[in-house]
Design an enzyme around this catalytic site. Structure first.
Site, mmCIF file in Angstrom:
data_model
loop_
_atom_site.group_PDB
_atom_site.id
_atom_site.type_symbol
_atom_site.label_atom_id
_atom_site.label_comp_id
_atom_site.label_asym_id
_atom_site.label_seq_id
_atom_site.Cartn_x
_atom_site.Cartn_y
_atom_site.Cartn_z
ATOM 1 N N ARG A 62 -9.885 -0.244 15.772
ATOM 2 C CA ARG A 62 -9.815 0.627 14.602
ATOM 3 C C ARG A 62 -10.762 0.075 13.549
ATOM 4 O O ARG A 62 -11.854 0.572 13.396
ATOM 5 C CB ARG A 62 -8.365 0.701 14.112
ATOM 6 C CG ARG A 62 -8.048 1.833 13.192
ATOM 7 C CD ARG A 62 -6.567 1.888 12.856
ATOM 8 N NE ARG A 62 -6.081 0.655 12.242
ATOM 9 C CZ ARG A 62 -4.840 0.500 11.782
ATOM 10 N NH1 ARG A 62 -3.959 1.475 11.900
ATOM 11 N NH2 ARG A 62 -4.472 -0.640 11.211
ATOM 12 N N MET B 239 11.811 24.677 2.393
ATOM 13 C CA MET B 239 10.985 23.896 1.481
ATOM 14 C C MET B 239 11.804 23.176 0.419
ATOM 15 O O MET B 239 11.522 22.019 0.092
ATOM 16 C CB MET B 239 9.946 24.791 0.814
ATOM 17 C CG MET B 239 8.994 24.034 -0.107
ATOM 18 S SD MET B 239 7.758 25.086 -0.891
ATOM 19 C CE MET B 239 6.741 25.523 0.518
ATOM 20 N N LYS C 139 0.840 -1.195 0.000
ATOM 21 C CA LYS C 139 0.000 0.000 0.000
ATOM 22 C C LYS C 139 0.880 1.252 0.000
ATOM 23 O O LYS C 139 2.088 1.181 0.195
ATOM 24 C CB LYS C 139 -0.914 -0.004 1.223
ATOM 25 C CG LYS C 139 -0.179 0.007 2.558
ATOM 26 C CD LYS C 139 -1.140 -0.050 3.725
ATOM 27 C CE LYS C 139 -0.369 -0.044 5.047
ATOM 28 N NZ LYS C 139 -1.266 -0.006 6.208
ATOM 29 N N TYR D 242 16.316 30.353 7.785
ATOM 30 C CA TYR D 242 15.166 31.060 8.334
ATOM 31 C C TYR D 242 15.262 31.173 9.851
ATOM 32 O O TYR D 242 15.607 30.210 10.545
ATOM 33 C CB TYR D 242 13.868 30.325 7.974
ATOM 34 C CG TYR D 242 13.392 30.557 6.565
ATOM 35 C CD1 TYR D 242 12.985 31.810 6.145
ATOM 36 C CD2 TYR D 242 13.327 29.500 5.662
ATOM 37 C CE1 TYR D 242 12.532 32.019 4.850
ATOM 38 C CE2 TYR D 242 12.883 29.696 4.361
ATOM 39 C CZ TYR D 242 12.482 30.963 3.965
ATOM 40 O OH TYR D 242 12.035 31.158 2.682
#
Length: 426
Positions: A157, A331, A59, A278
């Protein structure tokens, strides 16, 4: 070594290797998936679980490694059963491997039966409403493709409760039920001494034994290593196939699968006392040489790997040596402190290693504050992807010799579709 043919220019003037190098030059990063390592991991799991069947969970695009490529490689190696999360995932896998059984873990929804039948895959049913809807579809169409029953033994679940599972036993034992597997899912398999393991095992053994003649499956990757009592008729490894450690309390028995490299886009110097990145959270404590790397959190290299003046972040391999991240991961870029490297050891255009050469998925997950599963499934789509091994699973698009017509690779064999069921009556 194979790669995505769409990434390789078709020039008759260059060698295949030169074509590949030219194509890769346009990418900031290269993700290499070792299909032979995946096969080796599957065979180790298979051997550990004998005589149980060893399936493969593919998956989430085979945990970010490429579901079609992985499915073809494992099918050639002998894997006969795959698990995916959605019908759309199943559709892609079926296009790659016509024969194996494919189970869809996400369950069954009303009016989706024809989609399962068209690609001959099997829903994993975990709710009595799903079971009733599946029964209606099968009765109306005559479809006999099979389904799994998921029983909840503690995850809380998905899955039928033990009482609900007990209630359908008469239906199962009456025959002609179409159920091809009964399964559950372990909560804490990676914790060898967790009392939950024994509790779930006892509950599942008790209920599975009443599904007369139906194969049973409980163990995930870590569950395989809990021993024979947990292995039943089938095991369902996922993350271990891709190199994640299924036994975190011991050494990793699996081979690494993924190698990730990114390109240096600039070399620059900063003076002592200057900040980087940053927020200015990292300050040079000496005259520092930096390599700026073309990868960032948009590529799945998490911001949590950043460093600051009080905390060391992740490391990458530059010219064979570990070098630390300097400042925040942004990013598209990260800065690496390469001050301690020999002069000219790293240059603009060189590749550095983010995964591989001793940096494991689990190590990177530690820096990211997560687990290896999330690291793999977060790998971005901006990388060039290369597949090696797997018995030439995805053939390299080779350029034709000069003055010759380029030969196209043969078309894949057609998928043998089952007969579509008749439409539901109005």
């Amino acid at each position: 070594m194979a790669s995505d043919p769409k990434m390789i220019p078709q020039s008759g003037l260059l060698s295949a290797e030169a074509n590949q190098a030219a194509a890769l030059a346009t990418f900031g990063g290269v993700l290499t998936v070792d299909l032979d390592a995946i096969i080796a991991n599957w065979r180790k799991l298979e051997k550990t679980a004998v005589p149980a069947e060893c399936s493969a969970v593919i998956k989430a695009d085979a945990y970010g490694c490429g579901a079609e490529q992985v499915a073809r490689a494992l099918n050639k190696a002998g894997c006969k059963t795959f698990f995916v999360a959605t019908i759309e995932e199943a559709r892609k896998v079926r296009a790659a491997v016509p024969e194996p059984a494919i189970y869809v873990l996400g369950g069954y929804f009303q009016n989706t039966g024809e989609h399962y039948a068209q690609i001959n895959c099997r829903p994993v049913i975990g709710d009595l409403n799903e079971l009733a809807e599946w029964d209606v579809f099968c009765r109306r169409t005559g479809w006999t493709g099979g389904a799994a029953i998921h029983i909840d033994t503690g995850m809380n679940r998905l899955g039928l409760t033990l009482a609900e599972a007990q209630a359908i036993i008469p239906r199962i034992n009456a025959g002609d039920h179409g159920i091809t597997l009964v399964m559950s899912h372990l909560v804490s398999a990676e914790q060898l001494n967790s009392p939950v393991n024994a509790k779930q095992l006892a509950a599942f053994r008790g209920i599975a034994s009443e599904f007369s003649g139906v194969p049973a499956a409980l163990a995930n990757s870590s569950g395989v290593f809990l021993g024979a009592p947990f292995q039943f008729d089938m095991v369902r490894p996922g993350a271990a196939l891709y190199g994640v450690n299924p036994t975190p309390e011991a050494d990793n028995p699996m081979q690494p699968v993924v190698d990730l490299k990114a390109r240096i886009v600039q070399i620059r110097n900063v003076e002592r006392g200057e900040s980087v990145g940053y927020g200015g959270t990292w300050t040079a404590r000496r005259p520092t040489k930096l390599a700026i790397i073309a990868v960032g959190y948009a590529d799945g290299y998490f911001r949590a790997a950043s460093s600051n003046d009080g905390t060391r972040g992740a490391e990458v391999i530059v010219a064979g040596k570990r070098c630390p991240v300097a400042g925040r991961v942004s990013m598209d870029l990260i800065a690496i402190d390469i001050t301690d490297l020999p002069p000219n050891a790293a240059r603009r255009g060189h590749m550095v290693t983010l995964l591989g050469e001793g940096i494991t998925v689990d190590e990177l997950a530690h820096h990211f504050g997560t687990i290896g599963y999330e690291v793999l499934t977060s790998l971005g789509r901006r990388y060039a992807r290369i597949y090696k091994g797997g018995n030439v699973v995805e053939p390299l698009a080779k350029p034709a010799p000069a003055q010759a017509v380029e030969q196209q690779p043969p078309a894949p064999p057609p998928i043998e579709q089952p007969a579509s069921p008749p439409p539901l009556p109005g």
